[in-house]
Structure formats: structure tokens, C-alpha cells
Design an enzyme around this catalytic site. Sequence first.
Site, PDB file in Angstrom:
ATOM      1  N   GLY A 356      72.936 -54.729  70.759  1.00 52.45           N
ATOM      2  CA  GLY A 356      72.449 -54.318  69.454  1.00 52.45           C
ATOM      3  C   GLY A 356      72.904 -52.908  69.179  1.00 52.45           C
ATOM      4  N   GLY A 358      72.024 -49.619  66.660  1.00 50.02           N
ATOM      5  CA  GLY A 358      71.166 -49.049  65.646  1.00 50.02           C
ATOM      6  C   GLY A 358      71.627 -47.667  65.295  1.00 50.02           C
ATOM      7  N   GLY A 359      70.968 -47.093  64.323  1.00 50.35           N
ATOM      8  CA  GLY A 359      71.352 -45.753  63.901  1.00 50.35           C
ATOM      9  C   GLY A 359      71.162 -44.737  65.002  1.00 50.35           C
ATOM     10  N   PHE A 360      70.263 -44.997  65.938  1.00 51.58           N
ATOM     11  CA  PHE A 360      69.976 -44.016  66.974  1.00 51.58           C
ATOM     12  C   PHE A 360      70.855 -44.178  68.186  1.00 51.58           C
ATOM     13  CE2 PHE A 360      65.914 -44.604  64.780  1.00 51.58           C
ATOM     14  CZ  PHE A 360      65.773 -43.341  64.276  1.00 51.58           C
ATOM     15  N   GLY A 361      71.520 -45.283  68.248  1.00 51.90           N
ATOM     16  CA  GLY A 361      72.325 -45.524  69.437  1.00 51.90           C
ATOM     17  C   GLY A 361      72.361 -47.010  69.698  1.00 51.90           C
ATOM     18  N   VAL A 363      71.839 -50.619  72.103  1.00 47.80           N
ATOM     19  CA  VAL A 363      70.950 -51.326  73.006  1.00 47.80           C
ATOM     20  C   VAL A 363      71.826 -52.168  73.919  1.00 47.80           C
ATOM     21  CG1 VAL A 363      69.001 -52.869  73.178  1.00 47.80           C
ATOM     22  CG2 VAL A 363      69.259 -51.435  71.171  1.00 47.80           C
ATOM     23  N   LYS A 378      67.577 -49.304  75.738  1.00 45.05           N
ATOM     24  CA  LYS A 378      67.879 -48.662  74.458  1.00 45.05           C
ATOM     25  C   LYS A 378      68.117 -47.181  74.667  1.00 45.05           C
ATOM     26  CE  LYS A 378      65.191 -49.571  71.083  1.00 45.05           C
ATOM     27  NZ  LYS A 378      64.277 -49.616  69.926  1.00 45.05           N
ATOM     28  N   ASP A 478      56.079 -49.524  61.742  1.00 42.21           N
ATOM     29  CA  ASP A 478      57.327 -50.118  61.243  1.00 42.21           C
ATOM     30  C   ASP A 478      57.336 -51.625  61.436  1.00 42.21           C
ATOM     31  OD1 ASP A 478      59.672 -49.943  59.871  1.00 42.21           O
ATOM     32  OD2 ASP A 478      60.883 -49.253  61.567  1.00 42.21           O
TER      33      ASP A 478
END
Length: 700
Positions: A356, A358-361, A363, A378, A478
Amino acid sequence: MAAAAVAVLAAVLLLARGGSAAAAANEFVLAGFARDNVTASGVAAVASSGLLRLTNETNEVLGHAFYPEPLRFKDASTGAPLSFSTTFVAAIVPRYPDAHGHGIAFALAPSPTVPGAVAGKYLGLFNTSDSAGQGRSGVVAVELDTAKDEEFKDINDNHVGIDVHSLWSVNSTAAGYTDAGTGKFAGVSLVSGDSLQVWIEYDGANMRMEVTVVSPAGKPRPAVPLVSYTVNISSAVADDTYVGFSAANGAASSSHYVLGWSFRLGGGRAPDLDLSKLPSLPSSRSKKTMPQLLVVTLLLVVVLVLLLLSAAAAALVIRRRRFAEEEEDWETEYGPHRISYRDLYAATKGFRDVIGKGGFGCVYHGVLRRRGAEVAVKKVSHDSRQGLREFVSEIASMSRLRHRNLVQLLGYCRRRGELILVYDYMANGSLDKHLFDADSDNKTTALSWEQRGKIVRDVAAGLLYLHEGWEQVVVHRDIKAANVLLDADMNAKLSDFGLARLYDHGSNPQTTHVIGTIGYLAPEMSKTGKATTSTDVFAFGAFLLEVACGRRPMERDGSLDSPGLADLVLECWKAGRIKDARDPKIGKCDEADLELVLKLGLLCSHPDPRCRPSMRQVVQILEGAAAVPETPPKDLGNNNGLFYGYSESFDEFPTMFPATSEATTVTMTQPSSSHSTGGQQQHDHRLSSDAFSPHQITEA
Ligand SMILES: *[C@@H]1O[C@H](CO)[C@@H](O)[C@H](O)[C@H]1NC(C)=O
Ligand SMILES: *[C@@H]1O[C@H](CO)[C@@H](O)[C@H](O)[C@H]1NC(C)=O
Ligand SMILES: *[C@@H]1O[C@H](CO)[C@@H](O)[C@H](O)[C@H]1NC(C)=O
């Protein structure tokens, strides 16, 4: 007189035959040797270079080299001793610096082969019976002794001695000389391998023998002799005496050389040796190059070893840096929850299997070796140290949260600018893939209502646990389909609870950010900026509608004016046909249940937080223990014709609603502080909707 004349004549004839210099009848100068200059015995040999080698690097050997003709040291008529003078250049080159043979001696002997003499400490001149008895008459020697023999009362292993009939020196002194210039005594090492020059003067008038040594040869002749002794040479040696050299090796070996020799009998000094005409020491050169070669080799080896060592050290440093983690004192109490980066690196095979993004990094999929468990790892980039402590403490406490409908957080790891969270691996990925991508990829089939009903009940149970089931209230912040993950048996689990707080803590206090996803944000969030259980319920309502309708709360291509999903469902409810809002992909189903979920979704999405049910009530309704109203409550959606009143609350931030707003988690400033920040509200692209969804499986 006649005998003397014959002897001298014989010497002259001999020297003339040998071709060597013979300035006078009773002298000879041998600047280098020829084979017939000397009578060699033992291992002694004359090299083609003119070098006389008495011994080679062989243990227990001896070598003799005597002037071939006997000489008479006695005045023929008076019997008085004759003077003689000699000088020679010799060298002792030990095979090993710390283990060498015995010495070399200038000798007067009755026979050029010295029968019965043995090697070792006897220097090739004597044997055991000699030392036991009266000694061997006729032998007088000047020894350059390199071994200390207690038997002969040797003073040390580097001395010059005068031997008369025995190795028990009549006088000896440590090798050295009184410098002609400075007048100071300088030591000489006989086994240094350097050339030695020796002068021996015997004065027949006072029967004094004086020995002088310097090293290396070529130094000025010292004025003061090193050793001297008074001896009546005419009685000490035989009438026919051979003059020459002897050397011997014992358990260790040296090479003994004589490079040149000058001798004069009968008064006056022996001619000086022209050192430049002497043969050089080939073995000394090889002796020097050998160690040099050895030194060079050793140096190379050392350099190589050093290089290897530093390479190893560098590898170690790189390795250490690669696996470097940050850990502070306060983290020790969370110790059990820490997983070492090395383990994670191994588990994910070097962070290769991305499941995966995501914007943060990213997975990554991994298998923890110790537990053998599949995990989702993650990586969250986090530069701010501020707030991290609280966050880590929260993580630690959250890993104590255990519920079958929560994705289990197994642990964390912290490195510079990076936080790594480790979760249970969810084989079926995130729910939104199943809801929205069922058409586009053929691998996923649309979820049945049974599955969806179970999923919403799972999520409700998980959220209730967060809100009420634990010692402290945990607000998820969230809730959305993307944060619901499905395990191999299609059990739904909530993931990433509380993760948004990390970015809350880390933010500038002047701009309190609201974290969440457009379409799931309760309207009061824009005013208070505070996440509560009630805002979670609101998001859960949006989630219920999403699952039942198979549509996102805000369509991707929807403009701001287009009604949201809740508005559409409400329209249907008002019109008495709420079931029409359902996902057409749901075939035949339990319609009562579907209706229940849709109505509950709307109730949860009530604009007024006071009118929303609690999660406990939600669960009761889903379980059928409480009822939902038949008709929509009056004030539901009664807000400017729009359900959420977005247009009012978000009017100030039109840029925050791009076409893809649905899929965007926004960071926005509170309206109260929006003036001070001059409208710098950022649409933070980093915070994309799947930023917190580690377990999505890329179904390639
Ligand atoms: C030393 O000399 C002897 C006799 O000449 C010879 O047999 C021997 O091999 C030599 N040894 C060395 C090490 O040169
Ligand atoms: C020592 O040398 C003499 C000859 O000078 C000989 O007669 C005697 O046997 C030798 N002794 C030993 C022990 O070799
Ligand atoms: C030295 O020895 C010889 C031979 O034995 C003898 O004739 C002579 O007198 C001695 N000289 C002295 C000074 O003793």
C-alpha cells in the site's frame, strides 16, 4: 739466518706466483683472495669475487684458511720473538639476527688443517681434550667471539680476546674502540653483518700483542688498542707456524667472511688495505635485501590487514547506521512494544513488498520471524519530535486495546524522522476496494448484503469498544471505508485509530488542524476543530450510507453544489422509498435490514451532534434491540436545503473542494484562526485518503 732467508724467499716466490702484491720479502697484501692464496679446509672456500668465505649458513661447521707456507716467528740465531703486524677486514653475517654461529679467529697454528679441532665453541682450533688438559701448544689466536661460553669464562657474547694455547683467553674486552676523533669508546657489534677491520701488532722487543677493532671498516684506525697481552711468541708457537683464519658455527649459524688481509713479519707495519679494492659482501647485500623484502611484504600485509579491518569497520558502521534507531529514556517503559528495526528489516526482506502507498509513506508486507506472524509494516515519516512522546505513549496503550474488530497494533519502531508501525496483516485489504473497485477489476466480486451487514456490525462493535470498552475514551477520528480492513474470513476490523493525533500533536498550536476526510467530517468540526465520539458517530453514519449505497459520501466528480449522498438518501426516505438508494450491485437481500442501515446512517449523520445516537445505541439498533423511527426526524437535513450545511461551513475554503475532494483528507485551519493565518489553509496533498490504510492489497 739462512733459514729465515729461505722462508722469506719462499714467501716471495709464492706471492709472485699468486700474482698478489708483495712489496717486501716478508709481507703480503691480499685485497681479495685467489684460490691458491690460502689453504682452505673445512667448509672454507674462495669465491670468484675474491671473497674468502670461512663458513656458510650451516650449523656445526668450521672453516680454515691459512697462508699456504709456514712462517717462522723466531729469530733463527737468538730465538727471540719476531715482530709482526697484520690487518684484515672480516664480516660475520648471522643467519638470524638473534641466533648466530660462533666467532672468527686470526690464528697461528702448527698445521693449516688443525687436526682434531672441532666446530662450535672451539672455533675450529681446539677440542675438548685441549680444554680439559694443558691446551694445544703452538696455537695462538685473536678471537672475535660471538658466543658467551661459561666454560671458557667468556665475559660476554661479543668480545675480542687473545688466546694462547687455549680458549680460556688470557685477556679479553667487549668489542669496541676508542674513537680516534672524540676519544670516546664506541661499542662494536661483531654480528651486525657490517665489515670489521682488525689490526694486530706484535712487538718482538717487548713481546706485546695489541689488538684494535673498528666497524664498519674504513673508520680511522684508533690510537688506543682494545686488548693487549705480553707473550713470548717464539716459545708459544711452533717453529713452522701457519698464519690464517678459522671460524665455526654451532647450533646456529653465521657466514664468516674475510675480504682482505695484509701481513708483515719481521718489523714494521703491514701495508694498509685499500678498502675500495676489496670484494663486496654478496651475502650481506642479500642479507639486507631479504629483511627489506620481508619488511616490504610485512608492510603490505599490515596495510592489507588494516584495509580489511577498516573495510570491516566501515561495513559495521554502515550496517549499524542502516539499522540505527532512536530511543529515548522515556521510551523504555514501552519497551515491550518496540520491535527492532533489524527485525523489521528482516521481516520485510528489506522493505520490498509494498502492499500500500499512502501520503505518509509506504506499507509493506512482512513476516515476523520470531512469531511467524504475517504483518503489515507502515512507515510514517515524522520529522517533528514534538508530540511524538505522547503519540508513542498512545501507541503503547493502544497496543493494549484488543478487540476482534480492531486491527491489532503489534508494536512500533522509531528512527530518525521515521515512525514504523506494525500491525496484523489483513489478507483482504481495505473495504473501499471491495465497494468501489468490484466493477473495474474482475478479481473482486461485489459484496453481498449479508457480508455488508456483517461488516457494518463489526465496525460498530469495534468503534463501541474504542468509545466505551476501555479505561479511556479513544476517538478514532477517521472512520471511512478505506480504514476498514478485511481479514481472510471477511471479518471487518477498524484500523488506524488515533493515528491522526500524531499530526494534531505535531502541528503549530496557532493553527489547530482538523484531521479527517471530507464527507465524513461532522459540521461542528469546522467550528470547534475538536474530534469527539460524536464526530466519530457522524463519520460512522456516512460510512453506513457508503456501504449500503456503494457510493462515496461526496462523489469524485461532484461539484460543490451537487447534493451529497446523505441528501440523496434523505430525499428517498422523505419520498417513502429509501430502499431505492441502495447499491444496485446488491441483489436480492434482507430489505428490512438494508432499510435499517440506511436510516441509521442518516440518524448518525444528523447535523446536530446532540441528536446523534451514541455508539451503544447504534449497536443496539443494529442488533434489533432498539428501533429506528419510521419517518425522518423533522430537523434532519433541514439546513439550507443541504444536508450537512457544507456550503455554510466551508464557504471560506472553496479551494478545499477540488474535484477529487472525496478522496482527500484535509488539513484545515479553524475558522476562528483563519484570519490570522491569512487564508493559508493548506490543502495538504500528503494526507490522501489512503494515507492511513496500510493493509490495502495491490491486486496485481
Ligand atoms: C655450505 O657449504 C657446504 C660445503 O661447501 C655445502 O654442502 C652446503 O650446501 C652449504 N650450505 C649453504 C646453506 O650454502
Ligand atoms: C683433540 O685433538 C688431538 C690432536 O691434536 C687428538 O689427538 C685428540 O684425540 C682430540 N680429542 C678429541 C676429543 O677429539
Ligand atoms: C722467548 O722464548 C725463547 C724460546 O723458548 C727463548 O729463547 C727466549 O729467551 C725467550 N725470551 C724471553 C725474553 O723470555
